[in-house]
Scaffold this active site. Structure first.
Site, PDB file in Angstrom:
ATOM      1  N   GLN A 106      77.116  47.465  82.607  1.00  0.00           N
ATOM      2  CA  GLN A 106      77.092  47.101  81.197  1.00  0.00           C
ATOM      3  C   GLN A 106      76.293  45.825  80.960  1.00  0.00           C
ATOM      4  OE1 GLN A 106      80.808  45.589  79.609  1.00  0.00           O
ATOM      5  NE2 GLN A 106      80.517  46.705  77.713  1.00  0.00           N
ATOM      6  N   GLY A 107      75.392  45.862  79.992  1.00  0.00           N
ATOM      7  CA  GLY A 107      74.632  44.667  79.630  1.00  0.00           C
ATOM      8  C   GLY A 107      74.943  44.256  78.213  1.00  0.00           C
ATOM      9  N   TYR A 108      76.093  43.676  78.049  1.00  0.00           N
ATOM     10  CA  TYR A 108      76.523  43.242  76.714  1.00  0.00           C
ATOM     11  C   TYR A 108      76.517  41.715  76.611  1.00  0.00           C
ATOM     12  CZ  TYR A 108      78.138  47.479  74.276  1.00  0.00           C
ATOM     13  OH  TYR A 108      78.203  48.648  73.587  1.00  0.00           O
TER      14      TYR A 108
ATOM     15  N   GLU B 197      86.438  51.995  75.038  1.00  0.00           N
ATOM     16  CA  GLU B 197      86.818  51.244  76.229  1.00  0.00           C
ATOM     17  C   GLU B 197      88.296  50.896  76.188  1.00  0.00           C
ATOM     18  OE1 GLU B 197      84.983  47.435  76.562  1.00  0.00           O
ATOM     19  OE2 GLU B 197      85.672  47.132  78.608  1.00  0.00           O
TER      20      GLU B 197
ATOM     21  N   ASN C  25      91.853  39.059  74.293  1.00  0.00           N
ATOM     22  CA  ASN C  25      93.038  39.424  73.517  1.00  0.00           C
ATOM     23  C   ASN C  25      93.068  38.717  72.158  1.00  0.00           C
ATOM     24  OD1 ASN C  25      93.530  40.899  75.777  1.00  0.00           O
ATOM     25  ND2 ASN C  25      95.692  40.342  75.933  1.00  0.00           N
TER      26      ASN C  25
END
Lengths: 374, 402
Positions: free
Chosen positions: B126-128, B244, B388
């Site tokens: 993942q490239g976030y 996700e 969270n």
């Protein structure tokens, strides 16, 4: 696996929701709480019309054959409506004991009268000094002339002042027995008082109260499993009531966050309060899951599994209720601590649920101890 | 209202259990139960075994090579896999990029990428996140500049889980600086072998190399590797994050870890008695078990609603993420605490499955593990996938309208 209510259940839910919205507003409740009975006799008659007083009883005795999930649904609505009426002691507990352990004659005589709203019962079990232990009963039953004489004291008997009859637990030798006792029987005396939630309770004295052989409910000396089952059932019902109250508190608190302005904006724009509200919603959803588990397992014949799940549910729901109740008051600021808003009244009822039929420590302990058996 | 599984669902569970008994390699299950390091091959081998059975993608529709299972079946499958000690199927391909390609990719992209995800050929990462864009993801700066039929990508991504093994990375890149920052983002699929990509390890506090930084220097990406429309990537990114979160409740895994915690508490002693007889410690176990009981039902409530309405996971998934991650952390904390003094030795080498030294801790046959490392590792769970705190923003803004 199915988390939906049936169409019939949804219809009943709607009926109750409409009733509380239209006929049982906050000011009406306040007035009823101050009346001599501490609840609304007309509402009780309406409950009989709705059928909820007949809900948990077999059809043969004028009942609707409802299960614990039906009771859960009703209790959730009574919680939302902040009902003062003694549904839990009269129908869930005493009605449930009679349904499970009563003789055919007792059921024929009593269940239709309960269902019709004419007969009100209270469960006189706990005594001073035993806290929540179900087997701690000091009241004595002495066999006499084919019947028994009852002597002892019962503490904080919910709905006692309005009860026509009591189901009284008493010790005879090594075991516990249950007796049906008329409220007007010689030797029965009450010290009545209001409770936190605005309803009524009483300390009960039994001084040489004579009961006949047909007053015995269930086996002589063998009542403890019946009491355990009935109190489990009551605790499952209280879980549902608490969830109804928490949902209602979340609604009014959310509304308040959206309308109350400080610093030039609704206070719900502040992240500290948003996260608090999110915590309340999470706690309520999780509590709802546990209340569902409690209701589904309340009808189980596996006593160990039933008790394990209901202990876990009650402990969990009470912890959630404490968070939601206290934070609902906090988020309302000064208004939250007044008598004027319903918030404080919901909070007091939640607090009372937290101290009835076992508190967090008691139920956590029961659940925790079940890990040793596993 | 019924909390019991149907006859068909129970039969399905039996079928999954039998499959796991026959097909899950013992040496892999032992590593999982023992908290040992899993190699790339362990993950890939297990994915290939599942694929051979037709179970490579439990959450996908049949049309794309998935099982077409109901959410309840998926839950049963996850629970049984966790209990048996199967390696987690990594979500980056199966549960993150694949749903985006299915929903927004063109048929050519679907044909090219999806089969290689389900059969275990391609490893995705993942490239976030970027160093300056964590919770505020939409502020990302990695740029993709159009140059004919290519984009030229420059910038830096971070927290790439297991990117050191990856064949492909899905990236959010900035293709426009006009308008709101969310409106200038595109979703690119980039081959990790492309010149100009550098992967640098980040070592976590448990000593493990699980995450990386990925640098892009004039990396040429064909325009055909863009998913959906240019500058619409933020929509796809939010869709992905919703997916996700559902798996993230991790009920099956937490049930396995709870079982392990109880086993440890039965075998550890406190003043000559089993630790589980110490009410103070036992109450802590009871408390986390209650949380897990509630989460399991909440999870089932959410997934059965999804099953009926055939809709994508909604913001309720945030509740599952918050509670699931807190429970995972609490379980590892109690496992560590149960060991008392012997939680202190730090033998990082014992994570290696081949290591056979003195563990300097009570010897447990199949569940020996560097438990304190596990505790330090899962501190990540309340941070990743939208911290969270971000989840609480989502609840208060999307569910509650604050």
């Amino acid at each position: 696996m199915n988390f939906d209510y049936t169409e019939e259940q949804i219809a009943l839910q709607d009926t109750l929701r409409r009733f509380f919205a239209r006929d049982y507003g906050f000011e009406h409740r306040r007035a009823m709480s101050k009346s001599a009975d501490g609840f609304d006799r007309a509402a009780w008659a309406t409950f009989a019309d709705f059928g909820i007083l007949a809900l948990p009883f077999p059809e043969d005795f004028g009942g609707l054959n409802g299960n614990a999930v039906d009771t859960m649904l009703v209790m959730e609505m009574l919680g939302r409506g902040l009902a003062l009426e003694p549904y839990l002691p009269g129908v869930v507990l005493c009605g449930g004991l009679l349904r499970d352990a009563g003789s055919t004659a007792q059921k024929e005589a009593l269940l239709p009268a309960i269902a019709g709203g004419e007969l009100m019962l209270a469960f006189a079990h706990f005594g001073a000094g035993g806290r929540y232990a179900l087997d701690h009963v000091a009241t004595k039953a002495t066999p006499e002339g084919g019947g028994w004489t009852l002597d002892g004291a019962k503490a904080v008997v919910l709905a006692a002042p309005s009860a026509d009859k009591f189901i009284v637990s008493a010790r005879e030798g090594l075991g516990l027995s249950l007796f049906l006792v008329d409220a007007k029987a010689p030797g029965v005396s009450l010290r009545s008082y209001p409770t936190q939630d605005g309803a009524r309770a009483a300390d009960l004295r039994l001084d040489g109260v004579q009961v006949s052989a047909d007053a015995l409910i269930g086996p002589a000396g063998g009542a403890l499993p019946l009491i355990e089952r009935a109190v489990d059932y009551a605790n499952a019902a209280l879980c549902a009531e608490a969830v109804g109250i928490m949902a209602a508190l979340n609604e009014v608190t959310l509304e308040y966050l959206k309308t109350r302005k400080q610093f030039g904006q609704p206070i719900g724009k502040f992240q500290a309060l948003q996260h608090r509200m999110a915590d309340m919603v999470i706690a309520t959803e999780q509590a709802r899951s546990m209340a569902t588990l409690a209701a589904v397992r309340a009808d189980s014949d596996d006593a160990a599994e039933r008790s394990r799940c209901i202990a876990a549910a009650k402990a969990y729901v009470l912890q959630s209720a404490r968070l939601v109740g206290q934070q609902a008051v906090q988020l309302h600021g000064g208004m939250g601590v007044t008598d004027e808003l319903n918030v404080g009244h919901y909070f007091k009822r939640l607090t009372m649920i937290g101290l009835s039929f076992g508190d967090v420590d008691y139920h956590l302990g029961r659940f925790s101890d079940s890990l040793l058996a596993a | 209202m019924d909390l019991d599984y149907s006859v068909e669902e129970s039969q399905f569970r039996a079928e999954v259990r039998a499959f796991l008994r026959d097909q899950l390699p013992n040496e892999i299950a032992r590593k999982v139960h023992g908290g040992k390091r899993l190699a790339k091959d362990d993950f890939v081998r297990w994915q290939k075994i599942l694929h051979a059975k037709g179970w490579g993608a439990s959450s996908w529709p049949v049309a794309h090579g998935g099982t077409g299972w109901s959410p309840v079946q998926q839950h049963i499958f996850d629970e049984e896999c966790a209990d048996a000690g199967a390696p987690m199927q990594l979500p980056f391909g199966l549960k993150m990029v694949a749903p985006v390609i299915m929903a927004f990719g063109n048929p050519a992209q679907q044909a090219r990428f999806l089969p290689r995800i389900v059969d275990g050929s391609d490893w995705w990462c993942q490239g976030y996140s970027e160093p300056g864009s964590g919770s505020d993801l939409a502020s990302l700066k990695t740029r993709a500049v159009r140059d004919g039929d290519h984009y030229v990508v420059n910038g830096q991504k971070t927290w790439n889980t297991l990117g050191q093994y990856a064949d492909w990375i899905f990236c959010l890149v900035r293709t426009s600086s006009e308008g709101r920052q969310q409106e200038g983002i595109s979703f690119l699929l980039i081959d990790m072998k492309t010149p100009g990509i550098t992967v640098r390890p980040i070592i976590m506090m448990d000593g493990e190399h699980e995450i990386n930084e990925v640098w892009f220097e004039d990396v040429k990406v064909p325009v055909e590797n863009r998913v959906g429309e240019e500058n619409k990537g933020w929509t796809y990114a939010k869709f992905l994050l919703g997916h996700e979160r559902t798996g993230i409740a991790g009920v099956g895994r937490s049930k396995r870890e709870l079982k392990k915690l109880k086993a440890i508490a039965c075998r550890e002693s406190s003043a000559g008695r089993p630790l589980i007889e110490d009410a103070r410690f036992r109450d802590r176990i009871a408390q986390v078990e209650m949380e897990l009981m509630a989460l399991e039902i909440t999870n089932l409530r959410v997934i059965s609603a999804e099953g009926e309405k055939k809709r994508a996971p909604g913001p309720e998934a945030s509740i599952l993420k918050i509670k699931g991650s807190e429970i995972q952390q609490l379980l590892t904390e109690l496992q560590m605490q149960a060991l008392g003094h012997y939680a202190l030795p730090w033998l990082h080498e014992s994570l290696d499955p081949a290591w056979s030294g003195d563990p300097a801790m009570p010897a447990y046959e199949d569940d020996a593990g560097p438990l304190s490392g596990h505790y330090f590792n899962v501190r990540k769970t309340t941070i990743y996938g939208g911290s969270n705190e971000i989840q609480k923003n989502i609840i208060s803004q999307m569910i509650l309208g604050l």
